[in-house]
Write an enzyme that holds these catalytic residues in place. Structure first.
Site, PDB file in Angstrom:
ATOM      1  N   SER A 140       0.958  -1.150  -0.145  1.00 38.50           N
ATOM      2  CA  SER A 140       0.075  -0.078  -0.117  1.00 38.50           C
ATOM      3  C   SER A 140       0.801   1.185  -0.037  1.00 38.50           C
ATOM      4  O   SER A 140       1.887   1.265   0.578  1.00 38.50           O
ATOM      5  CB  SER A 140      -0.946  -0.045   1.284  1.00 38.50           C
ATOM      6  OG  SER A 140      -1.670   1.180   1.487  1.00 38.50           O
ATOM      7  N   HIS A 144       2.156  11.879  -0.938  1.00 36.98           N
ATOM      8  CA  HIS A 144       1.745  13.347  -0.950  1.00 36.98           C
ATOM      9  C   HIS A 144       2.845  14.449  -1.080  1.00 36.98           C
ATOM     10  O   HIS A 144       3.604  14.497   0.025  1.00 36.98           O
ATOM     11  CB  HIS A 144       0.945  13.835   0.480  1.00 36.98           C
ATOM     12  CG  HIS A 144      -0.464  13.024   0.397  1.00 36.98           C
ATOM     13  ND1 HIS A 144      -1.524  13.667  -0.086  1.00 36.98           N
ATOM     14  CD2 HIS A 144      -0.747  11.997   1.055  1.00 36.98           C
ATOM     15  CE1 HIS A 144      -2.533  12.939   0.141  1.00 36.98           C
ATOM     16  NE2 HIS A 144      -1.948  11.707   0.872  1.00 36.98           N
ATOM     17  N   HIS A 154      -1.966   7.305  -4.736  1.00 35.98           N
ATOM     18  CA  HIS A 154      -2.642   6.509  -3.692  1.00 35.98           C
ATOM     19  C   HIS A 154      -2.883   4.994  -4.411  1.00 35.98           C
ATOM     20  O   HIS A 154      -3.427   4.889  -5.450  1.00 35.98           O
ATOM     21  CB  HIS A 154      -4.008   6.693  -3.125  1.00 35.98           C
ATOM     22  CG  HIS A 154      -4.057   7.959  -2.290  1.00 35.98           C
ATOM     23  ND1 HIS A 154      -4.912   8.056  -1.109  1.00 35.98           N
ATOM     24  CD2 HIS A 154      -3.295   9.079  -2.240  1.00 35.98           C
ATOM     25  CE1 HIS A 154      -4.707   9.158  -0.466  1.00 35.98           C
ATOM     26  NE2 HIS A 154      -4.001   9.876  -1.283  1.00 35.98           N
ATOM     27  N   ASN A 156      -2.998   0.400  -3.950  1.00 37.60           N
ATOM     28  CA  ASN A 156      -2.878  -0.778  -3.069  1.00 37.60           C
ATOM     29  C   ASN A 156      -2.849  -2.140  -4.253  1.00 37.60           C
ATOM     30  O   ASN A 156      -3.726  -1.858  -4.995  1.00 37.60           O
ATOM     31  CB  ASN A 156      -4.144  -0.950  -2.104  1.00 37.60           C
ATOM     32  CG  ASN A 156      -4.226   0.060  -1.184  1.00 37.60           C
ATOM     33  OD1 ASN A 156      -3.335   0.140  -0.182  1.00 37.60           O
ATOM     34  ND2 ASN A 156      -5.153   1.011  -1.391  1.00 37.60           N
ATOM     35  N   ARG A 158      -2.926  -6.462  -3.848  1.00 43.03           N
ATOM     36  CA  ARG A 158      -2.966  -7.567  -2.867  1.00 43.03           C
ATOM     37  C   ARG A 158      -3.214  -8.700  -3.704  1.00 43.03           C
ATOM     38  O   ARG A 158      -3.886  -8.761  -4.690  1.00 43.03           O
ATOM     39  CB  ARG A 158      -4.380  -7.144  -1.919  1.00 43.03           C
ATOM     40  CG  ARG A 158      -3.981  -6.065  -0.925  1.00 43.03           C
ATOM     41  CD  ARG A 158      -3.529  -6.249   0.130  1.00 43.03           C
ATOM     42  NE  ARG A 158      -3.545  -5.255   1.165  1.00 43.03           N
ATOM     43  CZ  ARG A 158      -2.639  -4.190   0.978  1.00 43.03           C
ATOM     44  NH1 ARG A 158      -1.335  -4.360   0.194  1.00 43.03           N
ATOM     45  NH2 ARG A 158      -2.514  -3.354   1.927  1.00 43.03           N
TER      46      ARG A 158
END
Length: 173
Positions: A140, A144, A154, A156, A158
């Protein structure tokens, strides 16, 4: 825009300068591995899980190194953590990395590897194969930059196994 902010903007758009964008690299690698597994190929589930976890750890290290190179004032705080399994005992863990600096206002590049008995309601929602065990690994990231004209990232990624594999990804820049 100064040189440092220009560089981070370019790297954010190009996947932090590590070749193809992160989503494409991960999707291609997992598609190949899963095709080999489901096509009767030579990779076992254990091999796929090991390779994915190694890839996630390497990706965390490469992203961290790129962030440090882009912002010499960047301060890193690393927090390794452990998870207790639902049934007690070892349930995996991960590495949380938090960054603050001059060019990067704040960032997190975190990895996890968790396993053990899964909640039956969760398994039912996932449509697993009836196995009570789960395994999941992922990365993850939240980046910024201080400059509001530079994209925030941003993402992620998995891989989850509950008898069968599920791969999930989200990325926003």
């Amino acid at each position: 825009m100064d040189k440092a902010h220009s560089e981070i903007s370019k790297h954010a758009i190009m996947g932090l300068g590590m070749g193809p964008p992160l989503t494409e690299a991960l999707v291609c690698r997992m598609a190949l591995d899963l095709a080999l597994l489901h096509g009767g190929g030579f990779m076992s589930k254990a091999d796929i899980k090991r390779r994915f976890h190694e890839h996630v750890l390497g990706l965390q290290d490469r992203i961290s190194a790129q962030l440090m190179a882009l912002d010499p004032q960047l301060q890193l705080t690393e927090d390794p953590w452990k998870r207790e399994a639902l049934e007690g005992g070892d349930g995996g863990g991960g590495r949380t990395r938090a960054f603050m600096g001059e060019v990067i206002e704040n960032a997190g590049v975190n990895t996890s590897l968790v396993y053990g008995q899964a909640d039956p309601e969760f398994l039912k929602r996932m449509g697993g194969d009836g196995s009570a065990q789960m395994w999941a690994a992922g990365i993850s990231l939240i980046i910024h930059p201080r400059n509001p004209k530079v994209p925030t990232v941003h993402a992620n990624f998995r891989l989850l196994e509950v008898g069968k594999f599920f791969f999930s990804k989200t990325a926003v820049a």
